[in-house]
Design a protein around this motif. Structure first.
Motif, PDB file in Angstrom:
ATOM      1  N   ILE A 122       0.844  -1.190   0.000  1.00 49.89           N
ATOM      2  CA  ILE A 122       0.000   0.000   0.000  1.00 49.89           C
ATOM      3  C   ILE A 122       0.880   1.241   0.000  1.00 49.89           C
ATOM      4  CG2 ILE A 122      -0.196   0.098   2.530  1.00 49.89           C
ATOM      5  CD1 ILE A 122      -3.117   1.021   2.111  1.00 49.89           C
ATOM      6  N   CYS A 123       0.475   2.254  -0.762  1.00 51.40           N
ATOM      7  CA  CYS A 123       1.200   3.521  -0.809  1.00 51.40           C
ATOM      8  C   CYS A 123       0.194   4.628  -1.097  1.00 51.40           C
ATOM      9  CB  CYS A 123       2.306   3.493  -1.861  1.00 51.40           C
ATOM     10  SG  CYS A 123       1.701   3.491  -3.560  1.00 51.40           S
ATOM     11  N   PRO A 124       0.565   5.887  -0.881  1.00 56.82           N
ATOM     12  CA  PRO A 124      -0.377   6.984  -1.124  1.00 56.82           C
ATOM     13  C   PRO A 124      -0.717   7.114  -2.606  1.00 56.82           C
ATOM     14  CG  PRO A 124       1.452   7.700   0.262  1.00 56.82           C
ATOM     15  CD  PRO A 124       1.826   6.366  -0.286  1.00 56.82           C
ATOM     16  N   PRO A 125      -1.960   7.506  -2.936  1.00 60.46           N
ATOM     17  CA  PRO A 125      -2.308   7.759  -4.335  1.00 60.46           C
ATOM     18  C   PRO A 125      -1.647   9.035  -4.836  1.00 60.46           C
ATOM     19  CG  PRO A 125      -4.152   8.302  -2.900  1.00 60.46           C
ATOM     20  CD  PRO A 125      -3.104   7.673  -2.035  1.00 60.46           C
ATOM     21  N   ASP A 126      -1.461   9.126  -6.152  1.00 62.80           N
ATOM     22  CA  ASP A 126      -0.886  10.330  -6.741  1.00 62.80           C
ATOM     23  C   ASP A 126      -1.805  11.530  -6.497  1.00 62.80           C
ATOM     24  OD1 ASP A 126       1.216   8.843  -7.715  1.00 62.80           O
ATOM     25  OD2 ASP A 126       0.293   8.524  -9.685  1.00 62.80           O
ATOM     26  N   ASN A 127      -1.192  12.692  -6.324  1.00 61.59           N
ATOM     27  CA  ASN A 127      -1.925  13.959  -6.202  1.00 61.59           C
ATOM     28  C   ASN A 127      -2.897  13.973  -5.029  1.00 61.59           C
ATOM     29  OD1 ASN A 127      -0.685  14.925  -8.612  1.00 61.59           O
ATOM     30  ND2 ASN A 127      -2.193  13.781  -9.810  1.00 61.59           N
ATOM     31  N   ALA A 128      -2.568  13.248  -3.981  1.00 69.14           N
ATOM     32  CA  ALA A 128      -3.402  13.265  -2.777  1.00 69.14           C
ATOM     33  C   ALA A 128      -2.517  13.612  -1.588  1.00 69.14           C
ATOM     34  CB  ALA A 128      -4.077  11.917  -2.557  1.00 69.14           C
TER      35      ALA A 128
END
Length: 249
Positions: A193-199
């Motif tokens: 799991i990783c952060p979504p782009d542009n969030a």
């Protein structure tokens, strides 16, 4: 500028060599001794919140003194400063980011339409998700979520700077901060799991109810996946549609 010597710094932390580097000492015709620390060392010191001067070429880590011994002492003092951090705060937080993408029209009664040409929806307005979305910037509709627990440690240095460190992949067996949080352990065990782009990634202090909220969010997305992932081919969609079935019921 003539080189006087090459000096070596070795600093150990416990059983490991924490800091090791070499630097050249130069002297001007006016008797000013100087050095510029290696770029990787300078970067490491700055990341720790230690301010460094620049030489004439703009390279960070420039140090000068009127005597050789004083220059050596100043280099050692900077390294000592790097190791002088004091732990002032330690707690578990949850870092999270949620991104939604959609574009639709909503009237005052909460009715949803695909665009503003639907005349029954008087006084309607366009609604987006968490990122701007329009005709010149189209995106698929969806929800992306990221949440992961970290141990947040704040360190105070002698120069007054505070550095924050986030430690992930908490060892449930040995870290006594984890106590017996069932939901927290569930989040800690999430994989890939990783952060979504542009969030933007935000953080919130851990409590077991907060962790349970994010567990429910992730489980809800997984439940949606379970309901649709095996029914995306045309034949399955047609069968469900013609039998008046609902994919997400």
């Amino acid at each position: 500028m003539p080189k006087v010597s090459t000096e070596r710094i070795v600093r150990d932390k416990g059983q490991d060599t924490e800091f090791i580097f070499q630097y050249d000492v130069n002297v001007t015709k006016d008797g000013v001794f100087s050095t510029t620390l290696p770029s990787d060392v300078a970067s490491r010191l700055e990341l720790a919140g230690i301010s460094l001067a620049q030489n004439r070429l703009g390279n960070k880590g420039y140090i000068e003194s009127k005597t050789f011994d004083e220059l050596i002492k100043r280099v050692r003092d900077i390294v000592d400063l790097y190791f002088s951090k004091e732990l002032i705060s330690e707690k578990i937080i949850i870092r999270y980011a949620i991104r939604t993408t959609c574009a639709y029209v909503l009237d005052k009664d909460g009715n949803i339409a695909p665009n503003g040409t639907y005349s029954p929806l008087g006084g309607a307005g366009w609604i987006n998700g968490t990122v701007p979305q329009h005709a010149s910037s189209p995106m698929p509709y969806g929800i992306l979520a990221y949440c992961k627990p970290f141990v947040r440690r704040d360190y105070l240095y002698k120069n007054g700077k505070i550095k924050t460190e986030f430690v992930s992949n908490i060892d449930w067996r040995t870290d006594d901060l984890l106590e017996s949080g069932v939901a927290l352990k569930w989040l800690n065990d999430l994989c890939s799991i990783c952060p979504p782009d542009n969030a933007p990634v935000q953080e919130i202090d851990y409590t077991e109810p907060v962790a349970a909220f994010f567990v429910q969010l992730i489980k809800s997305l997984c439940a949606i996946n379970e309901k649709i992932k095996d029914f995306l081919d045309p034949v399955s969609i047609k069968t469900i549609a013609e039998s008046n079935g609902r994919l997400l019921d």
